[in-house]
Design an enzyme around this catalytic site. Structure first.
Site, PDB file in Angstrom:
ATOM      1  N   ARG A 138      -2.858 -10.908   0.544  1.00 41.09           N
ATOM      2  CA  ARG A 138      -3.462  -9.628   0.142  1.00 41.09           C
ATOM      3  C   ARG A 138      -4.609  -9.238   1.066  1.00 41.09           C
ATOM      4  O   ARG A 138      -5.594  -8.663   0.620  1.00 41.09           O
ATOM      5  CB  ARG A 138      -3.980  -9.676  -1.305  1.00 41.09           C
ATOM      6  CG  ARG A 138      -2.878  -9.789  -2.334  1.00 41.09           C
ATOM      7  CD  ARG A 138      -3.282  -9.137  -3.666  1.00 41.09           C
ATOM      8  NE  ARG A 138      -2.478  -9.713  -4.724  1.00 41.09           N
ATOM      9  CZ  ARG A 138      -2.965 -10.433  -5.719  1.00 41.09           C
ATOM     10  NH1 ARG A 138      -4.257 -10.642  -5.829  1.00 41.09           N
ATOM     11  NH2 ARG A 138      -2.163 -10.928  -6.630  1.00 41.09           N
ATOM     12  N   ARG A 147      -7.323  -3.719  -1.771  1.00 39.40           N
ATOM     13  CA  ARG A 147      -8.347  -2.831  -2.326  1.00 39.40           C
ATOM     14  C   ARG A 147      -9.771  -3.295  -2.085  1.00 39.40           C
ATOM     15  O   ARG A 147     -10.712  -2.562  -2.360  1.00 39.40           O
ATOM     16  CB  ARG A 147      -8.123  -2.661  -3.830  1.00 39.40           C
ATOM     17  CG  ARG A 147      -6.941  -1.763  -4.153  1.00 39.40           C
ATOM     18  CD  ARG A 147      -6.676  -1.723  -5.653  1.00 39.40           C
ATOM     19  NE  ARG A 147      -6.323  -3.047  -6.164  1.00 39.40           N
ATOM     20  CZ  ARG A 147      -6.201  -3.334  -7.462  1.00 39.40           C
ATOM     21  NH1 ARG A 147      -6.453  -2.413  -8.370  1.00 39.40           N
ATOM     22  NH2 ARG A 147      -5.855  -4.548  -7.851  1.00 39.40           N
ATOM     23  N   ARG A 158      -5.142   4.928   0.419  1.00 42.98           N
ATOM     24  CA  ARG A 158      -4.225   4.886  -0.713  1.00 42.98           C
ATOM     25  C   ARG A 158      -4.570   5.910  -1.793  1.00 42.98           C
ATOM     26  O   ARG A 158      -3.757   6.162  -2.691  1.00 42.98           O
ATOM     27  CB  ARG A 158      -4.263   3.476  -1.339  1.00 42.98           C
ATOM     28  CG  ARG A 158      -3.370   2.454  -0.667  1.00 42.98           C
ATOM     29  CD  ARG A 158      -2.019   2.304  -1.343  1.00 42.98           C
ATOM     30  NE  ARG A 158      -2.112   1.983  -2.765  1.00 42.98           N
ATOM     31  CZ  ARG A 158      -1.830   2.828  -3.725  1.00 42.98           C
ATOM     32  NH1 ARG A 158      -1.475   4.047  -3.462  1.00 42.98           N
ATOM     33  NH2 ARG A 158      -1.922   2.460  -4.989  1.00 42.98           N
ATOM     34  N   ASP A 203       5.603  -4.615  -1.263  1.00 42.02           N
ATOM     35  CA  ASP A 203       5.488  -5.223  -2.586  1.00 42.02           C
ATOM     36  C   ASP A 203       6.757  -6.000  -2.880  1.00 42.02           C
ATOM     37  O   ASP A 203       7.838  -5.610  -2.428  1.00 42.02           O
ATOM     38  CB  ASP A 203       5.284  -4.137  -3.648  1.00 42.02           C
ATOM     39  CG  ASP A 203       4.829  -4.730  -4.969  1.00 42.02           C
ATOM     40  OD1 ASP A 203       5.706  -5.036  -5.816  1.00 42.02           O
ATOM     41  OD2 ASP A 203       3.620  -4.930  -5.160  1.00 42.02           O
ATOM     42  N   TYR A 257       9.877 -10.675 -13.730  1.00 45.75           N
ATOM     43  CA  TYR A 257       9.365  -9.301 -13.834  1.00 45.75           C
ATOM     44  C   TYR A 257      10.408  -8.364 -14.441  1.00 45.75           C
ATOM     45  O   TYR A 257      10.081  -7.495 -15.246  1.00 45.75           O
ATOM     46  CB  TYR A 257       8.999  -8.759 -12.439  1.00 45.75           C
ATOM     47  CG  TYR A 257       7.592  -9.080 -11.993  1.00 45.75           C
ATOM     48  CD1 TYR A 257       6.487  -8.541 -12.642  1.00 45.75           C
ATOM     49  CD2 TYR A 257       7.367  -9.900 -10.884  1.00 45.75           C
ATOM     50  CE1 TYR A 257       5.189  -8.817 -12.208  1.00 45.75           C
ATOM     51  CE2 TYR A 257       6.075 -10.176 -10.444  1.00 45.75           C
ATOM     52  CZ  TYR A 257       4.994  -9.636 -11.117  1.00 45.75           C
ATOM     53  OH  TYR A 257       3.722  -9.906 -10.690  1.00 45.75           O
TER      54      TYR A 257
END
Length: 367
Positions: A37, A41, A50, A86, A164
């Site tokens: 990552r 962010r 973004r 992703d 998921y």
């Protein structure tokens, strides 16, 4: 598919191959380092890029993926880039709808509830048609990197994606997905096989597009015990490594190093060492010496600083890095965190981590 996708030529020459050398077990002057990552962010410029875009719309824009992949490299002397994407693009390629819900994370509008729901999934996936945007992002980024560092491609592993698809999002117990393993073992294997087949084509396509290494994320390994892992995760992890390598050979594509990162799976380290991957990634819950003892000398290790260590003062980060390097040894080793960076982390502390790895490993290598 257009021919340049199958065999892109004319990529810039690689200037820093430390990460690839370490992955292959060759000697390096310093220990290479990258962060899971690292495009994320915690960087203000990431949040800015973004801001206006839907998350998965960003994933589908090669230009934005390229920009986000490059941002951390403008700030830090990292030894590898990892394509911004992703793991849930694979379930999307199978026809499932996933949306990013603010404050909640990725959410499947219609998760798999019954075995019959498997029939709704695409049984044959043309990865270039469904995931070509990832391949385009990789090719564009590989050119834009100008040979600075290698580019890593990745995918989620079958069990993690399956969990998921059934849970419909994150879960603390994975009880819905695990109940399938106990109640519907045949259907579970059918789904895992379907996922593995798509992942194999997807990873080969990433190499054709320019990826120079591949990482498989089994992020939800910790929800399985040794038996379930042995039955429902490991066979597919092994198969993916084997099939990707034989397809790369068949298509005369580069045999790139592959990394397996099975989070919280210390119970399976010996098996993972023999699963066909050049590198085994480690989370922060295992002692480096123990991991090395279980995995042996023929596989490169990657990891495993607790990401939360980056909240410590910079001097403390330096001490922790030094200790980590002394425990792993500076060779056959790629420094990383034991999981991804968190959004509230200070970029300067990420810089301190990267620089400490370089400085301490150079010092240890000299003496």
């Amino acid at each position: 598919t257009c021919s340049w996708l199958r065999s892109p030529k004319g990529f810039p020459e690689l200037k820093n191959d430390t990460f690839l050398r370490a992955a292959r077990g060759e000697e390096t002057e310093h220990t290479p380092v990258w962060c899971m990552r690292q495009a994320g962010r915690y960087l203000p410029e990431f949040r800015e890029t973004r801001a206006s875009q839907d998350f998965f719309a960003t994933c589908r824009s090669p230009k934005l993926c390229c920009e986000l992949t490059l941002q951390p490299l403008r700030r830090f002397p990292l030894d590898a880039a990892i394509i911004f994407s992703d793991i849930l693009v694979v379930p999307q390629a199978l026809g499932m709808e996933v949306v990013m819900v603010p404050g909640k994370g990725p959410t499947f509008t219609e998760p798999l509830k019954e075995v019959e729901d498997l029939l709704k999934l695409r049984q044959k996936v043309d990865v270039t048609a469904e995931l070509g945007y990832v391949f385009q992002a990789i090719t564009l980024t590989r050119h834009s990197l100008e040979g600075k560092v290698p580019l890593i491609g990745f995918s989620g592993a079958p069990w993690t994606l399956m969990s998921y698809m059934i849970e419909g999002g994150g879960s603390t117990t994975m009880s819905k997905a695990k109940s399938w393993l106990y109640r519907h073992p045949e259907a579970s294997h059918r789904l895992l096989r379907l996922l593995a087949d798509v992942i194999i084509d997807y990873l080969v396509g990433q190499v054709a597009a320019g990826a120079q290494a591949l990482q498989l994320f089994e992020s939800h390994a910790g929800h399985l015990g040794p038996e379930l892992f042995q039955d429902f995760a490991l066979p597919y992890i092994r198969d993916i490594a084997q099939a990707v390598k034989s397809k790369l050979k068949e298509e005369a594509l580069p045999l790139v190093p592959m990394i397996i990162f099975a989070k919280d799976a210390h119970y399976a380290l010996r098996d993972l060492a023999h699963a066909g991957y050049e590198v085994v990634g480690l989370d922060w819950t295992i002692r480096p010496q123990e991991a090395r003892a279980q995995i042996g000398k023929d596989v490169t290790l990657q990891g495993n600083l607790d990401p939360c260590a980056l909240y410590a003062p910079k001097e403390k980060i330096g001490e922790l890095v030094k200790k980590m390097l002394e425990s792993f040894g500076t060779q056959r080793y790629i420094a990383n965190l034991g999981h991804g960076l968190y959004p509230d982390m200070n970029p300067e502390h990420v810089g301190a981590f990267v620089e400490a790895v370089h400085a301490h490993s150079r010092h240890i290598n000299k003496h």
